[in-house]
Design an enzyme around this catalytic site. Structure first.
Site, mmCIF file in Angstrom:
data_model
loop_
_atom_site.group_PDB
_atom_site.id
_atom_site.type_symbol
_atom_site.label_atom_id
_atom_site.label_comp_id
_atom_site.label_asym_id
_atom_site.label_seq_id
_atom_site.Cartn_x
_atom_site.Cartn_y
_atom_site.Cartn_z
ATOM 1 N N HIS A 104 -4.787 -3.434 6.156
ATOM 2 C CA HIS A 104 -4.538 -3.672 4.733
ATOM 3 C C HIS A 104 -5.890 -4.001 4.100
ATOM 4 O O HIS A 104 -6.271 -5.159 3.950
ATOM 5 C CB HIS A 104 -3.547 -4.817 4.527
ATOM 6 N N ASP B 84 0.836 -1.204 0.000
ATOM 7 C CA ASP B 84 0.000 0.000 0.000
ATOM 8 C C ASP B 84 0.870 1.254 0.000
ATOM 9 O O ASP B 84 0.564 2.230 -0.679
ATOM 10 C CB ASP B 84 -0.931 -0.034 1.214
HETATM 11 P P1 NAX Z 1 -2.520 -18.322 -4.044
HETATM 12 O O1 NAX Z 1 -3.875 -18.891 -3.811
HETATM 13 O O2 NAX Z 1 -1.960 -18.288 -5.421
HETATM 14 O O3 NAX Z 1 -1.470 -19.110 -3.136
HETATM 15 C C1 NAX Z 1 -1.710 -19.398 -1.805
HETATM 16 C C2 NAX Z 1 -0.994 -20.706 -1.524
HETATM 17 O O4 NAX Z 1 -1.100 -20.962 -0.132
HETATM 18 C C3 NAX Z 1 -1.611 -21.899 -2.254
HETATM 19 O O5 NAX Z 1 -0.610 -22.569 -2.986
HETATM 20 C C4 NAX Z 1 -2.171 -22.754 -1.118
HETATM 21 O O6 NAX Z 1 -2.064 -24.147 -1.391
HETATM 22 C C5 NAX Z 1 -1.266 -22.339 0.028
HETATM 23 N N1 NAX Z 1 -1.834 -22.569 1.360
HETATM 24 C C6 NAX Z 1 -3.120 -22.400 1.767
HETATM 25 N N2 NAX Z 1 -3.249 -22.764 3.053
HETATM 26 C C7 NAX Z 1 -2.023 -23.129 3.467
HETATM 27 C C8 NAX Z 1 -1.520 -23.595 4.704
HETATM 28 N N3 NAX Z 1 -2.326 -23.782 5.749
HETATM 29 N N4 NAX Z 1 -0.203 -23.901 4.786
HETATM 30 C C9 NAX Z 1 0.604 -23.732 3.724
HETATM 31 N N5 NAX Z 1 0.187 -23.304 2.517
HETATM 32 C C10 NAX Z 1 -1.110 -22.994 2.407
HETATM 33 O O7 NAX Z 1 -2.546 -16.875 -3.394
HETATM 34 P P2 NAX Z 1 -1.477 -15.697 -3.570
HETATM 35 O O8 NAX Z 1 -1.867 -14.866 -4.738
HETATM 36 O O9 NAX Z 1 -0.110 -16.246 -3.508
HETATM 37 O O10 NAX Z 1 -1.821 -14.831 -2.271
HETATM 38 C C11 NAX Z 1 -1.510 -15.297 -0.978
HETATM 39 C C12 NAX Z 1 -2.155 -14.428 0.085
HETATM 40 O O11 NAX Z 1 -1.644 -13.097 0.003
HETATM 41 C C13 NAX Z 1 -3.670 -14.293 -0.040
HETATM 42 O O12 NAX Z 1 -4.244 -14.416 1.249
HETATM 43 C C14 NAX Z 1 -3.849 -12.860 -0.527
HETATM 44 O O13 NAX Z 1 -5.103 -12.330 -0.162
HETATM 45 C C15 NAX Z 1 -2.714 -12.195 0.184
HETATM 46 N N6 NAX Z 1 -2.295 -10.869 -0.326
HETATM 47 C C16 NAX Z 1 -1.866 -9.968 0.580
HETATM 48 C C17 NAX Z 1 -1.381 -8.730 0.196
HETATM 49 C C18 NAX Z 1 -0.898 -7.757 1.222
HETATM 50 O O14 NAX Z 1 -0.516 -6.630 0.807
HETATM 51 N N7 NAX Z 1 -0.854 -8.036 2.516
HETATM 52 C C19 NAX Z 1 -1.375 -8.315 -1.227
HETATM 53 C C20 NAX Z 1 -1.434 -9.467 -2.174
HETATM 54 C C21 NAX Z 1 -2.344 -10.591 -1.751
HETATM 55 O O15 NAX Z 1 -3.672 -10.242 -2.059
#
Ligand code: NAX
Length: 327
Positions: A190, A162
């Site tokens: 966020h 952000d």
């Molecule tokens: P993806 O869905 O591409 O990847 C997430 C991965 O986490 C998947 O491969 C899934 O299998 C794995 N996973 C789920 N539960 C798990 C667990 N208990 N242990 C280990 N692995 C696990 O999402 P992605 O685009 O990589 O985003 C990841 C997270 O970042 C999401 O929650 C998203 O909302 C968050 N974000 C946060 C941002 C921030 O500024 N704080 C910005 C970007 C993003 O939106």
């Protein structure tokens, strides 16, 4: 003599952000070009994600990064966090169709209870935790509540994307390089309620509000545009921010390890800037030799206070929804 490798645990390592992140950690952009790392990569323990994780690891091998001393792939948090000095909690469950926000908060909360317990049990004594998985301010609070051994200030959540978005948009409006924009920090959650504090930001060393000369745009155009940038990316790309989120996490960790760096981090508020003392809220910090200190010297005007109150209310509401997970 070469440095001792640092163990870096990354959860959700086969996800979109993981794919944009791991290669940059491995090339030394996060902890330094002379700092070897051991990558400890966690994915959910089922065939699809584990197979995808193996594929990512194969590509990392194919880069022959000199700084990667070892790689551990696992579905077990106790293996992933073992002796880790950095725990990057990226993985979380996305919101499914028809799912209520409260259900998302609770489902993800359970993940962060388990990971917080594991970190408390096995991570290094100097472990630091950075949460990206959403809702990140609340997930970090849940993980930190499990930490009996590590102080709360080791647990941070990422609002750096952000801050980077906010600087870029001010630079664009003013028609200057992003390097000209300074002192822009993010307060609160966020989420679209965050407050990108343009009132103290500077462009070319002058108050941003004077340079922009359009208060209505700053309040009603700029703030919502920064807050809703994530949704705009999804709309344009069909997928959520990944490369820019990974880049922000590199910035977040690099600046937390660079003494003197001033940057936005979501930390336990302890009541600063009028936030509820128990919530994790974005605010400016200065990195010190032993951690960070929160910069508390910014005076907020009535408009800024009203924005902070709004994002605080949301954080308090999230905390209320998951309060039974904090025990
Ligand atoms: P993806 O869905 O591409 O990847 C997430 C991965 O986490 C998947 O491969 C899934 O299998 C794995 N996973 C789920 N539960 C798990 C667990 N208990 N242990 C280990 N692995 C696990 O999402 P992605 O685009 O990589 O985003 C990841 C997270 O970042 C999401 O929650 C998203 O909302 C968050 N974000 C946060 C941002 C921030 O500024 N704080 C910005 C970007 C993003 O939106």
């Amino acid at each position: 003599m070469s440095k001792k490798p640092i163990r870096v645990a990354v959860t959700g390592a086969a996800g979109n952000i993981g794919y944009a992140l791991l290669f940059r950690i491995a090339s030394g952009e996060m902890l330094g070009k002379d700092q070897p790392v051991i990558l400890q990569l966690l994915e959910i323990p089922v065939e699809g994600p584990q197979k995808a994780l193996k594929g990512v690891a194969m590509e990392l091998e194919d880069c022959a990064f000199p700084l990667v001393s070892d790689m551990i792939l696992t579905g077990d948090p106790d293996v992933a966090f073992k002796d880790a000095s950095w725990c990057l909690l990226v993985g979380s469950k996305p919101r499914g169709p028809g799912m209520e926000r409260a259900d998302l908060l609770k489902d993800n909360g359970r993940i962060f209870i388990a990971q917080g317990q594991s970190i408390d049990k096995v991570a290094a004594d100097d472990a630091r935790i950075a949460v990206v998985g959403n809702p990140c301010n609340t997930n970090v609070m849940i993980a930190a509540a499990q930490a009996r051994r590590l102080p709360a200030d080791r647990f941070t959540a990422m609002v750096r994307l952000d801050q980077n978005r906010g600087r870029a948009q001010l630079a664009q409006k003013a028609g200057v390089s992003v390097n000209e924009v300074s002192d822009l920090y993010i307060y609160g959650n966020h989420s679209p309620t965050m407050f990108a504090d343009f009132t103290h930001a500077k462009i070319g060393g002058k108050p941003a509000a004077d340079v922009i000369g359009d208060e209505a745009w700053l309040k009603n155009g700029y703030l919502p545009a920064v807050g809703k940038r994530g949704a705009a990316i999804i709309d344009a790309r069909g997928q959520s921010s990944a490369a820019s989120a990974a880049n922000a996490l590199i910035d977040h960790v690099r600046d937390l390890t660079t003494v003197g760096a001033v940057h936005s981090v979501a930390v336990k508020s302890e009541g600063r800037y009028g936030f509820n003392p128990e919530v994790w809220a974005g605010m400016p910090v200065r990195t010190t030799a032993s951690g960070f200190e929160v910069i508390t010297s910014y005076e907020m005007d009535d408009f800024s206070k009203s924005k902070i109150a709004l994002t605080n209310d949301e954080l308090v509401g999230e905390r209320e929804t998951i309060k039974d997970l904090l025990a």
